[in-house]
Scaffold this active site. Structure first.
Site, PDB file in Angstrom:
ATOM      1  N   HIS A 127      70.073 -15.156  50.441  1.00  0.00           N
ATOM      2  CA  HIS A 127      69.620 -14.970  49.064  1.00  0.00           C
ATOM      3  C   HIS A 127      69.606 -13.482  48.718  1.00  0.00           C
ATOM      4  O   HIS A 127      69.182 -12.672  49.530  1.00  0.00           O
ATOM      5  CB  HIS A 127      68.203 -15.537  48.890  1.00  0.00           C
ATOM      6  CG  HIS A 127      67.601 -15.263  47.548  1.00  0.00           C
ATOM      7  ND1 HIS A 127      67.926 -16.004  46.435  1.00  0.00           N
ATOM      8  CD2 HIS A 127      66.707 -14.314  47.143  1.00  0.00           C
ATOM      9  CE1 HIS A 127      67.254 -15.544  45.395  1.00  0.00           C
ATOM     10  NE2 HIS A 127      66.508 -14.516  45.803  1.00  0.00           N
ATOM     11  N   GLY A 152     108.894 -15.501  51.579  1.00  0.00           N
ATOM     12  CA  GLY A 152     109.186 -16.631  50.714  1.00  0.00           C
ATOM     13  C   GLY A 152     108.634 -16.503  49.308  1.00  0.00           C
ATOM     14  O   GLY A 152     108.244 -15.429  48.848  1.00  0.00           O
TER      15      GLY A 152
END
Length: 482
Positions: free
Chosen positions: A461, A41
């Site tokens: 972190h 599409g």
């Protein structure tokens, strides 16, 4: 005689259509999909995917031209070859197009090549396509079925949408472009007017600016990216203008005068003042409209509203056995909404337990301009409008170690909580890679996570994701790094 009867027949092979077909096959349905142009599409061939390939080229170009800020030296200024940039984008599209064909074959889904029309409940006539594939890398897959009459117990319309045109400013493919022409330019214009600052308009504005084009964005609403939180929009606007984009809000293109190889846009602001802007091209990005025409919906009495098929929470239309999903079934017109809507529809057809209508308040939206914007849930203004008593948390990219190390320290993470329950009701972001971060908050909202759950979640972190937790902490006066 060829077998033409199916359990499920899907019209359209975009993200909603082909994903629904795969899920139908997994559930044991004999499934077929009708496609008139190319598998995947608009999203895969002319939307989501190829635009991201273009924007990736723009991102690398931007980094290269600012290499000095990273301690690197490049000889001369990096330039872009428009043909090669476009060729890479089209190649990415072609690769994924072939991938959808493979998935159809793998899941034993019949592909019917042609243009579908509903003639009566449970019956579809497929004729030769009036819009054949436009590129050699998108041929009809081998071994597909073609013209003829097909029957199915369940028919799902997934025909998507197309660019909306304003009267008097209709795209002509030469001077006034839609995203089709903007995605595959045969030359790089020196100047450009972009009409509309939704996701499509602002992404193309960002891309062409990176390519060195003088870009003016005209938006009728008071802010760029009108559906976004106002604070996030303001930050994005400032960053875009810093990159050299010209942005006019509360303004409209009243008319366009065409020259031999340029346009002059007459832009009218809210005070009635008209400014004439001459540019090489104009991109019309004023939204999309559902493809409901020529499907036979009127003859069957299918209810429509404002150019879209009306459905219930399970994709069912008012005609038994007929369903609709994705863009053709209304906003938000997003590929991931279409996919999920299709899965809900087919699982409900299959009678699976615990199938629930989609909560449209938990559908994320992403805009891949520079800087990126991503959001889910209520904006601060909408939450207040609804009378919600809220807590708002904010955390700046400028206080995050990873963002500073990346040289991407301009941005904001914003979270909105219900003050009484601690429910996360909105999250809004602007900055690098926020389109990859937003899913964390989407998962949290789907799990009905509270601020306590998020505060006790350990984020790695150093990462950009740490800002998500810090924004939560800030909403409750507990931010650690700001």
């Amino acid at each position: 005689m060829a077998d033409t009867n199916y359990d499920v027949l899907i019209i359209g092979s975009g993200p909603g259509g082909y994903v629904t077909a795969i899920r139908a096959a997994q559930l044991g349905f004999k499934t077929a999909i009708v496609e008139r142009e190319h598998l995947g599409g608009i999203c895969l061939n002319w939307g989501c995917i190829p635009t991201k390939a273009l924007l990736r080229s723009a991102e690398i170009l931007d980094h290269a031209n600012h290499a000095k800020s990273y301690g690197l030296t490049l000889e001369g200024k990096m330039t872009a070859d428009v043909k090669d940039v476009v060729a890479r984008s089209r190649g990415v599209s072609a690769r994924l197009n072939a991938g959808v064909g493979f998935l159809m074959k793998k899941n034993k889904i019949d592909v019917i090549w042609g243009e579908a029309k509903l003639t009566k409940p449970g019956e579809v006539v497929v004729a030769k396509s009036s819009k054949p594939a436009v590129e050699p890398q998108h041929p009809a897959p081998k071994g597909v079925k073609g013209e003829g009459t097909y029957t199915a117990k369940h028919i799902i319309v997934a025909t998507g949408a197309r660019p909306r045109a304003l009267p008097g400013i209709e795209p002509d493919g030469k001077l006034i472009w839609t995203y089709f022409e903007a995605m595959k330019p045969d030359f790089m214009p020196k100047s450009l007017v972009v009409m509309g600052s939704g996701a499509i308009g602002i992404e193309f504005a960002s891309f062409y600016r990176s390519m060195g084009v003088d870009v003016t964005v005209v938006e009728v609403m008071p802010q760029v990216m009108p559906v976004e939180d106002a604070e996030i929009s303001a930050i994005a606007r400032k960053a875009l203008e810093k990159r050299g984009l010209k942005i006019m809000t509360e303004a409209k293109v009243a008319k366009v005068v065409k020259g031999a190889n340029s346009i002059t846009a007459h832009v009218e602001t809210k005070d009635g003042k008209v400014t004439e802007i001459t540019a090489d091209r104009l991109i019309s990005a004023v939204g999309v409209q559902g493809n409901i025409e020529n499907l036979g919906l009127e003859a069957l009495g299918v209810k429509t509203d404002r150019g879209c098929v009306v459905i219930d929470g399970y994709g069912r239309t008012n005609v038994p056995g007929l369903y609709a999903i994705g863009d053709v079934a209304g906003p938000p017109m997003l590929a991931h909404k279409a996919e999920h809507e299709g899965v809900i529809c087919i699982e409900k057809i299959a009678g699976l337990p615990n199938v629930h209508p989609m909560d449209k308040g938990k559908i994320p939206g992403c805009t891949y301009c520079n800087p990126q914007v991503a959001s889910v849930g209520l904006t601060e203004a909408k939450a207040k409008e609804l009378g919600r008593d809220i807590r708002v948390g904010r955390f700046s990219f400028g206080a995050n170690g990873k963002a500073i190390a990346l040289g991407e320290d301009n941005g904001l993470i914003k979270t909105i909580f219900d003050k009484k329950t601690g429910e996360l009701i909105g999250a809004h972001m602007v900055g690098t890679e926020v389109t990859e971060l937003i899913q964390g908050f989407v998962v949290a909202m789907n799990l009905e996570t509270t601020e306590e759950d998020l505060m006790h979640t350990i984020f790695p972190h150093p990462t950009l994701s740490e800002m998500m937790k810090e924004s939560v902490l800030d909403a409750y006066g507990r931010a650690l790094n700001a």
